[in-house]
Structures are given as C-alpha cells and as structure tokens.
Write a protein that holds these residues in place. Sequence first.
Motif, PDB file in Angstrom:
ATOM      1  N   LYS A  34      71.901  27.753  -9.836  1.00 24.40           N
ATOM      2  CA  LYS A  34      71.599  27.672 -11.562  1.00 24.40           C
ATOM      3  C   LYS A  34      72.174  28.456 -12.852  1.00 24.40           C
ATOM      4  CE  LYS A  34      67.236  29.659 -11.118  1.00 24.40           C
ATOM      5  NZ  LYS A  34      66.412  28.060 -11.831  1.00 24.40           N
TER       6      LYS A  34
ATOM      7  N   SER B  25      65.769  31.638 -14.786  1.00 24.24           N
ATOM      8  CA  SER B  25      67.115  31.458 -14.284  1.00 24.24           C
ATOM      9  C   SER B  25      66.851  32.568 -13.310  1.00 24.24           C
ATOM     10  CB  SER B  25      68.581  31.538 -15.285  1.00 24.24           C
ATOM     11  OG  SER B  25      69.698  32.125 -14.536  1.00 24.24           O
TER      12      SER B  25
ATOM     13  N   LEU C 132      60.656  37.484  -7.555  1.00 27.23           N
ATOM     14  CA  LEU C 132      59.156  37.301  -8.594  1.00 27.23           C
ATOM     15  C   LEU C 132      58.132  37.900  -7.280  1.00 27.23           C
ATOM     16  CD1 LEU C 132      59.739  33.710  -9.516  1.00 27.23           C
ATOM     17  CD2 LEU C 132      60.218  36.277 -11.056  1.00 27.23           C
TER      18      LEU C 132
ATOM     19  N   ARG D 163      55.068  16.261 -10.194  1.00 25.63           N
ATOM     20  CA  ARG D 163      55.481  15.619  -9.379  1.00 25.63           C
ATOM     21  C   ARG D 163      54.726  14.951  -8.431  1.00 25.63           C
ATOM     22  NH1 ARG D 163      59.633  17.112  -4.016  1.00 25.63           N
ATOM     23  NH2 ARG D 163      58.558  18.987  -4.650  1.00 25.63           N
ATOM     24  N   LYS D 164      53.587  16.110  -7.813  1.00 27.18           N
ATOM     25  CA  LYS D 164      52.206  15.137  -6.733  1.00 27.18           C
ATOM     26  C   LYS D 164      50.594  15.249  -7.760  1.00 27.18           C
ATOM     27  CE  LYS D 164      55.310  17.862  -3.360  1.00 27.18           C
ATOM     28  NZ  LYS D 164      55.279  19.292  -3.346  1.00 27.18           N
TER      29      LYS D 164
ATOM     30  N   GLY E  53      54.049  25.692  -9.958  1.00 21.53           N
ATOM     31  CA  GLY E  53      54.965  26.784  -9.780  1.00 21.53           C
ATOM     32  C   GLY E  53      54.191  28.203  -9.924  1.00 21.53           C
ATOM     33  N   LYS E  54      54.593  28.417  -8.676  1.00 20.75           N
ATOM     34  CA  LYS E  54      53.705  30.239  -9.293  1.00 20.75           C
ATOM     35  C   LYS E  54      53.684  30.647 -10.029  1.00 20.75           C
ATOM     36  CE  LYS E  54      54.869  31.652  -4.719  1.00 20.75           C
ATOM     37  NZ  LYS E  54      55.644  30.227  -4.246  1.00 20.75           N
ATOM     38  N   THR E  55      54.270  30.983 -10.956  1.00 19.76           N
ATOM     39  CA  THR E  55      54.732  31.796 -12.048  1.00 19.76           C
ATOM     40  C   THR E  55      54.563  30.703 -13.727  1.00 19.76           C
ATOM     41  OG1 THR E  55      56.840  32.513 -11.258  1.00 19.76           O
ATOM     42  CG2 THR E  55      56.548  32.795 -13.650  1.00 19.76           C
TER      43      THR E  55
ATOM     44  N   GLN F 250      47.826  17.719  -8.168  1.00 18.90           N
ATOM     45  CA  GLN F 250      48.257  18.980  -8.812  1.00 18.90           C
ATOM     46  C   GLN F 250      47.574  18.456  -9.773  1.00 18.90           C
ATOM     47  OE1 GLN F 250      52.636  19.779  -8.572  1.00 18.90           O
ATOM     48  NE2 GLN F 250      52.448  20.626  -6.430  1.00 18.90           N
TER      49      GLN F 250
ATOM     50  N   ASP G 142      59.034  12.966 -11.654  1.00 16.12           N
ATOM     51  CA  ASP G 142      59.909  13.491 -10.437  1.00 16.12           C
ATOM     52  C   ASP G 142      61.125  13.953 -11.184  1.00 16.12           C
ATOM     53  OD1 ASP G 142      61.363  14.171  -8.431  1.00 16.12           O
ATOM     54  OD2 ASP G 142      60.036  13.553  -7.220  1.00 16.12           O
ATOM     55  N   LEU G 143      61.908  15.528 -11.204  1.00 15.71           N
ATOM     56  CA  LEU G 143      62.462  15.751 -11.404  1.00 15.71           C
ATOM     57  C   LEU G 143      63.769  15.222 -11.325  1.00 15.71           C
ATOM     58  CD1 LEU G 143      62.192  19.213 -13.302  1.00 15.71           C
ATOM     59  CD2 LEU G 143      62.416  17.205 -14.360  1.00 15.71           C
ATOM     60  N   GLU G 144      63.770  14.660 -10.073  1.00 17.62           N
ATOM     61  CA  GLU G 144      64.691  14.076  -9.133  1.00 17.62           C
ATOM     62  C   GLU G 144      64.852  12.991  -9.035  1.00 17.62           C
ATOM     63  OE1 GLU G 144      65.175  17.827  -5.405  1.00 17.62           O
ATOM     64  OE2 GLU G 144      63.270  17.776  -6.002  1.00 17.62           O
TER      65      GLU G 144
ATOM     66  N   TYR H 115      72.470  28.661  -4.440  1.00 17.22           N
ATOM     67  CA  TYR H 115      71.275  28.170  -5.433  1.00 17.22           C
ATOM     68  C   TYR H 115      71.757  29.264  -6.827  1.00 17.22           C
ATOM     69  CZ  TYR H 115      67.096  30.815  -7.217  1.00 17.22           C
ATOM     70  OH  TYR H 115      66.205  31.326  -8.598  1.00 17.22           O
TER      71      TYR H 115
ATOM     72  N   ARG I 125      55.281  38.318 -11.397  1.00 19.52           N
ATOM     73  CA  ARG I 125      55.821  36.840 -12.057  1.00 19.52           C
ATOM     74  C   ARG I 125      54.358  36.659 -13.203  1.00 19.52           C
ATOM     75  NH1 ARG I 125      55.785  35.180  -6.572  1.00 19.52           N
ATOM     76  NH2 ARG I 125      57.915  33.603  -6.597  1.00 19.52           N
TER      77      ARG I 125
ATOM     78  N   ALA J 104      60.585  24.710 -12.355  1.00 17.70           N
ATOM     79  CA  ALA J 104      60.675  24.159 -11.454  1.00 17.70           C
ATOM     80  C   ALA J 104      61.643  24.911 -10.587  1.00 17.70           C
ATOM     81  CB  ALA J 104      60.313  22.698 -12.095  1.00 17.70           C
TER      82      ALA J 104
HETATM   83  N1  LIG Z   1      61.164  33.628  -5.481  1.00 23.31           N
HETATM   84  C1  LIG Z   1      61.815  34.445  -6.264  1.00 23.31           C
HETATM   85  O1  LIG Z   1      62.286  35.431  -6.159  1.00 23.31           O
HETATM   86  C2  LIG Z   1      62.517  33.689  -7.843  1.00 23.31           C
HETATM   87  C3  LIG Z   1      63.404  35.071  -8.695  1.00 23.31           C
HETATM   88  C4  LIG Z   1      64.251  34.112  -9.853  1.00 23.31           C
HETATM   89  C5  LIG Z   1      63.696  33.015 -10.445  1.00 23.31           C
HETATM   90  N2  LIG Z   1      63.265  32.269  -9.311  1.00 23.31           N
HETATM   91  C6  LIG Z   1      63.221  30.829  -9.985  1.00 23.31           C
HETATM   92  O2  LIG Z   1      62.222  31.087 -10.865  1.00 23.31           O
HETATM   93  C7  LIG Z   1      61.358  29.531 -10.903  1.00 23.31           C
HETATM   94  C8  LIG Z   1      59.722  29.569 -10.130  1.00 23.31           C
HETATM   95  O3  LIG Z   1      59.737  30.225  -9.125  1.00 23.31           O
HETATM   96  P1  LIG Z   1      58.273  30.836  -8.664  1.00 23.31           P
HETATM   97  O4  LIG Z   1      58.635  31.337  -7.115  1.00 23.31           O
HETATM   98  O5  LIG Z   1      57.467  30.164  -9.563  1.00 23.31           O
HETATM   99  O6  LIG Z   1      57.975  28.568  -8.191  1.00 23.31           O
HETATM  100  P2  LIG Z   1      57.706  27.714  -7.077  1.00 23.31           P
HETATM  101  O7  LIG Z   1      56.480  28.141  -6.595  1.00 23.31           O
HETATM  102  O8  LIG Z   1      58.964  27.755  -6.518  1.00 23.31           O
HETATM  103  O9  LIG Z   1      57.470  26.604  -8.419  1.00 23.31           O
HETATM  104  C9  LIG Z   1      58.449  25.950  -8.282  1.00 23.31           C
HETATM  105  C10 LIG Z   1      57.538  24.861  -8.765  1.00 23.31           C
HETATM  106  O10 LIG Z   1      58.865  23.142  -8.958  1.00 23.31           O
HETATM  107  C11 LIG Z   1      58.153  22.279  -9.051  1.00 23.31           C
HETATM  108  N3  LIG Z   1      59.084  21.138  -8.429  1.00 23.31           N
HETATM  109  C12 LIG Z   1      59.785  21.159  -7.164  1.00 23.31           C
HETATM  110  N4  LIG Z   1      60.778  20.112  -7.109  1.00 23.31           N
HETATM  111  C13 LIG Z   1      60.388  19.115  -7.579  1.00 23.31           C
HETATM  112  C14 LIG Z   1      60.590  17.519  -8.869  1.00 23.31           C
HETATM  113  N5  LIG Z   1      61.275  16.938  -8.019  1.00 23.31           N
HETATM  114  N6  LIG Z   1      60.402  17.423  -9.661  1.00 23.31           N
HETATM  115  C15 LIG Z   1      59.127  18.071 -10.288  1.00 23.31           C
HETATM  116  N7  LIG Z   1      58.746  19.668 -10.061  1.00 23.31           N
HETATM  117  C16 LIG Z   1      59.542  20.107  -9.173  1.00 23.31           C
HETATM  118  C17 LIG Z   1      57.197  22.718  -7.314  1.00 23.31           C
HETATM  119  O11 LIG Z   1      56.489  21.674  -6.898  1.00 23.31           O
HETATM  120  P3  LIG Z   1      55.765  20.358  -5.617  1.00 23.31           P
HETATM  121  O12 LIG Z   1      54.814  21.442  -4.993  1.00 23.31           O
HETATM  122  O13 LIG Z   1      56.362  19.394  -5.474  1.00 23.31           O
HETATM  123  O14 LIG Z   1      57.173  21.613  -4.710  1.00 23.31           O
HETATM  124  C18 LIG Z   1      56.768  23.511  -7.637  1.00 23.31           C
HETATM  125  O15 LIG Z   1      55.154  23.610  -8.410  1.00 23.31           O
HETATM  126  C19 LIG Z   1      62.205  29.031  -9.719  1.00 23.31           C
HETATM  127  O16 LIG Z   1      63.605  27.732 -10.985  1.00 23.31           O
HETATM  128  C20 LIG Z   1      62.958  29.989  -9.173  1.00 23.31           C
HETATM  129  O17 LIG Z   1      64.320  29.972  -8.201  1.00 23.31           O
HETATM  130  C21 LIG Z   1      62.764  32.613  -8.044  1.00 23.31           C
END
Ligand SMILES: NC(=O)c1ccc[n+]([C@@H]2O[C@H](COP(=O)([O-])OP(=O)(O)OC[C@H]3O[C@@H](n4cnc5c(N)ncnc54)[C@H](OP(=O)(O)O)[C@@H]3O)[C@@H](O)[C@H]2O)c1
Length: 216
Positions: free
Chosen positions: A134, A113, A156, A32-33, A10-12, A36, A51-53, A130, A179, A75
């Motif tokens: 959380k 969170s 983020l 899970r892929k 993931g990006k963070t 990657q 795969d967490l799901e 969502y 991030r 994740a």
């Molecule tokens: N975006 C925002 O503004 C924001 C704000 C506050 C909090 N957050 C939280 O911060 C966290 C990180 O955000 P981000 O934008 O950095 O994340 P992101 O880039 O969307 O990364 C999420 C990662 O979770 C992985 N994932 C999804 N389903 C999965 C599974 N079943 N098993 C294993 N891995 C799985 C994804 O992998 P795949 O490539 O396989 O899908 C992806 O690499 C998240 O929990 C988000 O809810 C986000």
Amino acid sequence: MKVLVAGAHGKTARRLVRKLAGDGHEVRGLVRKEDQLAEVQADGAEPVLVDLENDEVHGRLGEAVAGCDAVVFAAGAGPGSGEARKETMDYGGAAKLVEAAEKNGAGRYLMLSSVGAGDPEAGPEAMRPYLRAKAKADERLRESGLEWTIIRPGSLTEEEGTGLVEAAEDLGRRGEIPREDVAVAFAVALESPNTVGKTFELLSGETPIREALEGL
Ligand SMILES: NC(=O)c1ccc[n+]([C@@H]2O[C@H](COP(=O)([O-])OP(=O)(O)OC[C@H]3O[C@@H](n4cnc5c(N)ncnc54)[C@H](OP(=O)(O)O)[C@@H]3O)[C@@H](O)[C@H]2O)c1
C-alpha cells in the motif's frame, strides 16, 4: 464528472458506485469477473471487464480509463491473499491505474489506502507485506502528475454509516470505520479541491464527513 471505480464489485466500492451514481456522476465500474457485470450495472455504473493483474489485457485498462475525469482505486487482493498478490494487486494494480490515468487524461486519482501505510515497519508483522504494498502504491501516485488524494481508513466494518468521522494526516490511534462512511468520504473528496495533494487517515469520529474533510 465521469468516474472510473476500479474493483467496483468490492464491499466499499459497491457503496461508492451507488453514492456517485446517486449524486449524478457518470460511473464506470471495473471488474475482472463476467458474473459481476450485471450487479455493477444495477448499482448504476457502466460495467467494464478488465483484470488489473493480467498484462495481456492491460491495454484495455487504458480504454476503460479513456474519457474519464477521475479514477478511484478501491480494489484489493483481500485478506486471504499471499504476499505475491500484495505485490501484483495492492501495489501493481494501483500503479497500473496510475499509469493508465496519466496516459489517458484522467486528471484526478483517489486512492483507497490503509491506516498503517505511512509506516509499514511499525505495523504487526503479518500485516507488513500488505502495508508495504500500500505504501509503494501511495508513493507511485504521489510521484505522478495527477491531482491525487490518498485516504487511509482504519479497519473497515459492515456497520451502518454514522456520517461522523475523524480525519487527519496522522490520527495517532487505530480504530474502525464503516465502509458506508468511507464511500461517502470518497464522494465528498472527489468534489473537494482542498483534498488534492493530501494524504489522510480516516476513522469513525464525531465530525460530519464534509466538515472533517474541509478542515484538512
Ligand atoms: N478490510 C479492511 O479492514 C481494510 C482497511 C483499510 C483499507 N482497506 C483497503 O480498502 C480497499 C477495499 O476493501 P474492501 O474490503 O471493501 O474490498 P473487497 O470487498 O475485498 O473488494 C476488493 C475488490 O477488488 C477486486 N479485485 C481483486 N483483484 C482484482 C484484479 N486483478 N482486477 C480487478 N479487480 C480485482 C475484487 O474482485 P474479485 O471478486 O474478482 O476478487 C473485489 O471486488 C482495499 O484496497 C483494501 O486493501 C481494507
């Protein structure tokens, strides 16, 4: 410390993996892929495929966690996902990781969170499923016997980190945070015993990250 980062591509999380590896921690990166795995390894982690799901491979989550001192849930189902995946991933995935940490001796759990998870019903309607997921995940973690820290960042961004934040249980405002700064805050929290048992919001601000966390 040996640390498992869930959602390591993931990006963070990628920023966090690089930071933790750079700080000298031994990092396991859960994805899970298969495609990657190489990038996660290049970031400095030992990649593991889970795969967490998917309950069929749930057993392997325990194996991935075994031997780790700490786990980080970074994740998420992502913005394009529907309500069902908020339940299976944003709540379910985080909860499975709590269970795996409890059963496999990883005593420390850091949760990524979100701002708003403290009061989902006060959030914008579209965000509520969502935020509820959380909130449930945070609650599950608080009920565990683990040494937990729940970090709730604002929106983020991909901006460069500034190293300057504001952190408090309730900041009373909304905002953004790069991030990169969130990743650094996680790395600092991991090494800050005063953050155990704390839930706090995190936004861009004017205080150096370590100082902001020391003041919690
Ligand atoms: N975006 C925002 O503004 C924001 C704000 C506050 C909090 N957050 C939280 O911060 C966290 C990180 O955000 P981000 O934008 O950095 O994340 P992101 O880039 O969307 O990364 C999420 C990662 O979770 C992985 N994932 C999804 N389903 C999965 C599974 N079943 N098993 C294993 N891995 C799985 C994804 O992998 P795949 O490539 O396989 O899908 C992806 O690499 C998240 O929990 C988000 O809810 C986000």
